[in-house]
Design a protein around this motif. Structure first.
Motif, short mmCIF file in Angstrom:
data_model
loop_
_atom_site.label_atom_id
_atom_site.label_comp_id
_atom_site.label_asym_id
_atom_site.label_seq_id
_atom_site.Cartn_x
_atom_site.Cartn_y
_atom_site.Cartn_z
N PRO B 84 1.22 -3.81 7.29
CA PRO B 84 0.13 -2.83 7.05
C PRO B 84 0.52 -1.39 7.37
CG PRO B 84 -0.39 -4.26 8.93
CD PRO B 84 0.85 -4.81 8.30
N GLU B 85 1.58 -1.18 8.16
CA GLU B 85 1.97 0.21 8.47
C GLU B 85 2.59 0.91 7.26
OE1 GLU B 85 2.93 -2.34 10.43
OE2 GLU B 85 1.58 -2.01 12.13
N SER B 86 3.14 0.13 6.36
CA SER B 86 3.65 0.71 5.12
C SER B 86 2.94 -0.01 3.98
CB SER B 86 5.16 0.54 5.02
OG SER B 86 5.62 1.16 3.83
N SER B 87 1.75 0.46 3.69
CA SER B 87 0.92 -0.28 2.75
C SER B 87 -0.14 0.63 2.17
CB SER B 87 0.28 -1.48 3.44
OG SER B 87 -0.27 -2.37 2.50
N VAL B 88 -1.15 0.02 1.55
CA VAL B 88 -2.19 0.78 0.86
C VAL B 88 -3.54 0.10 1.03
CG1 VAL B 88 -1.74 -0.40 -1.32
CG2 VAL B 88 -2.82 1.82 -1.36
N SER B 89 -4.60 0.91 1.15
CA SER B 89 -5.96 0.38 1.02
C SER B 89 -6.62 1.14 -0.12
CB SER B 89 -6.75 0.56 2.32
OG SER B 89 -6.98 1.93 2.57
N PHE B 90 -7.61 0.49 -0.75
CA PHE B 90 -8.15 1.01 -2.01
C PHE B 90 -9.57 1.56 -1.86
CE2 PHE B 90 -4.98 -2.20 -2.92
CZ PHE B 90 -4.26 -1.69 -3.96
#
Lengths: 226, 424
Positions: B84-90
């Protein structure tokens, strides 16, 4: 020169990307607010970590493939795999050559990267993941040398430094070209797009529902159109 | 998400779908059920809230949405990334209207987690090919003349999972890497003038202060044109996840350039070819060659309601609503099709229309329960018309990941359910 002529000239310069001339012309009249402090050489040195494709910014130091193997095994292999093949879903660093034009392209340092500096600059600022900017300059050179070796770009005896930098030839160096959409996609500019009977009968050829990969909670949503 | 898009092949998706479902299940309980009414609150009865006093002022010192709106959230797709530290939320586009995205709902894309920067320790360094290298504090930046501008920010990988066909069932997932915000900030041109740019300078390297040290090369011409050093969004200070206290605003250009937690700007005479502009954010074409420096986000639109997360409840009058934007200028028109692109009618744009911003469009329809294949098509004032997905694929193939601005199709079935589909 009239005001509008000056304005037009300014726009033309911008459009032709002749930014320096624009900046220079403006510099004479730009207001100085006296806000901000001079950056000292020591302050700059502490943050000035970028390395450019032509090698500008490379720090002193050197590192061998052999030394790099140790750094890599200690600090990188857990995520990237012992051979750069990726452990789980972390980025793959090696292999993938010849796949770029396939249905399943694998982008790695060996198959895709055009510049060694890209690896060096990135590792220097962002790796190891969770312990950024912790490697010494020699460790940096060494681990980059090892990743190049994993990709058969340099041999086992190679030592990477400012001096040997230019000897490295990246396989996909010629694999990129600048944005050409305004030429190759010119057909997308159209003042009068079709409004009526624009195509034949429409059939559904694919459904997201059949893949079923959307997070589950969406299935319980029951709100209508507002 | 871009790290792992190469892994988002159908077989893998099927394999991982179960795990993603389990991870997201916790959110389900919080979902409000507006369909359920209590008779005791309905006329002729007098509702509970009409009889007793509510909370006083100050209880909600920083207000949050109604407890009945708990399902309006940024959401993630578990299988997309390794961590989750290198990720995306929409962004939940389907639950929003108008053009402004509330600050807490603006999608997130981090590469090294959220940097928690103490504003007292914030410094912006400006150096390289300049007469006077400078360091600015946050207070320095706030003393300078500022401007207010509404811009959209779209991740170049928005809709990136849809190149090979319909994958995710929801506008939030297919199009939710976009948001539209009013920024307050100092023109970058003004800062550069304080340092004095050398005559042969052509590019800037902009760098974040997060654990990814995100860095990109930015043409000087763009910096002098309309870039901002922003510290406020929608009036308040930037949210930590949006780069508090200072981010770069690069109007109309891909979100990756909008460096958050901005700590350094270096002036140079050529691009740097950083990781984010070579191994990522380059568009691989069918012949194995890749486009680089594809900065501009082309015109794009999506119908946000109805959409898979926002089904139609019953026949009768409805308003089809959507969002459109273009990095090349103002959205000049949006057309809507009910039959998969065979026939088009022009939608009504309502609300402000700004340069390189989102517009809201509406199309009114009397629904008789017939199947609809809903599409929207944005045009901008450069004359660009949003292309079909097939037209894009014809030129780019399906390996590009980035810059998918193809026309989206939603199938509305007779029961009102909506599905993300491909049409041919």
């Amino acid at each position: 020169m009239s005001r509008s002529a000056k304005l037009a000239l300014g726009c033309a310069l911008l459009l032709s990307l002749a930014a320096p001339a624009f900046a220079q012309a403006k510099k004479e009249t730009a207001r100085q607010y006296g806000v901000g402090h001079a950056a000292t050489p020591a302050q700059i040195a502490g943050w000035d970590i970028d390395v450019r494709a032509d090698g500008q910014g490379l720090p002193p130091g050197k590192g061998s493939v052999k030394d790099g193997e140790k750094v890599y095994m200690d600090k990188c292999a857990a995520c990237h795999g012992e051979f750069g093949e990726s452990a789980g879903r972390w980025p793959q660093l090696a292999q993938g050559k010849g796949t770029l034009a396939s249905h399943d392209p694998v982008k790695t340092v060996g198959s895709y990267y055009a510049h060694v500096s890209t690896v060096f600059d990135y590792v220097r600022r962002a790796m190891p993941f969770g312990d950024s900017q912790s490697l010494s300059n020699d460790e940096l050179y060494a681990v980059v040398a090892y990743v190049l070796n994993l990709n058969d770009i340099v041999d086992d005896k190679f030592v990477l430094s400012k001096e040997t930098w230019t000897k490295v030839k990246m396989p996909n160096e010629g694999g990129f070209f600048d944005d050409d959409r305004e030429k190759t996609e010119k057909a997308f500019w159209n003042k009068n797009p079709c409004m009526k009977d624009c195509r034949g009968p429409v059939t559904i050829t694919g459904r997201a529902g059949s893949l079923d990969v959307t997070p589950e909670d969406e299935k319980s949503k029951r709100r209508g159109v507002e | 998400m871009t790290e792992r898009t190469d892994k988002t092949r159908a077989t893998r998706r099927r394999f991982l779908a179960g795990a993603a479902g389990v991870a997201a299940a916790g959110v389900t309980a919080a979902r409000a059920d507006n369909a359920k009414s209590l008779a005791k609150n309905l006329p002729p009865n007098v509702a509970d809230w009409s009889k007793s006093l509510g909370e006083g002022v100050g209880v909600r010192a920083y207000g949050t949405p109604s407890k009945f709106e708990k399902d309006v959230q940024r959401r993630t797709v578990g299988w997309l990334t390794a961590t989750p530290e290198s990720s995306v939320s929409f962004t939940p586009l389907h639950q929003l209207d108008g053009i402004i995205t509330p600050n807490g709902l603006c999608f997130e894309r981090h590469h090294g987690g959220i940097a928690e920067v103490d504003p007292n320790d914030y410094r912006l360094m400006l150096h390289g090919m300049v007469d006077k290298p400078l360091v600015f504090t946050l207070e320095d930046l706030k003393r300078l003349p500022r401007v207010n501008r509404v811009y959209f920010l779209e991740c170049a990988a928005n809709s990136g999972m849809e190149w090979r066909g319909a994958q995710l069932n929801g506008a939030q997932y297919t199009h939710g890497m976009v948001h539209c915000v009013q920024y307050t900030g100092v023109p970058l041109k003004l800062l550069l003038e304080q340092a004095g740019v050398k005559p042969n300078a052509k590019w800037l390297m902009v760098e974040g202060g997060d654990a990814a040290g995100m860095n990109r090369s930015l043409p000087l011409a763009k910096a002098l044109d309309d870039c901002l050093i922003a510290y406020r969004m929608n009036g308040e200070m930037l949210r930590p996840e949006q780069g508090y206290p200072v981010r770069l605003v690069v109007p109309g250009w891909e979100g990756n350039l909008w460096i958050k937690w901005l700590r350094r700007i270096k002036v140079g005479d050529q691009p740097w070819y950083t990781r984010e502009e070579t191994s990522k954010y380059t568009d691989l074409l069918e012949d194995g060659k890749a486009r680089q420096f594809t900065f501009v986000m082309d015109a794009k639109s999506v119908i946000t309601s109805p959409s898979p997360q926002m089904p139609v409840h019953g026949k009768g009058f409805m308003v089809i609503s959507g969002l459109a934007w273009s990095g090349r200028g103002k959205v000049s028109r949006v057309d809507v099709s009910l039959d998969g692109g065979r026939n088009w009618r022009t939608a009504k744009i309502d609300g402000p229309v700004f340069d390189k911003s989102c517009v809201r469009f509406y199309y009114e329809h009397e629904w008789t329960g017939e199947q609809l294949l809903l599409q929207s098509r944005a045009m901008d004032d450069s004359g660009y018309v949003q292309p079909s997905k097939d037209a894009l694929r014809k030129i780019r193939g399906v390996n590009s990941i980035y810059h998918n601005n193809g026309i989206q199709t939603w199938a509305v079935k007779s029961d009102g359910e909506v599905e993300n589909v491909e049409v041919g």
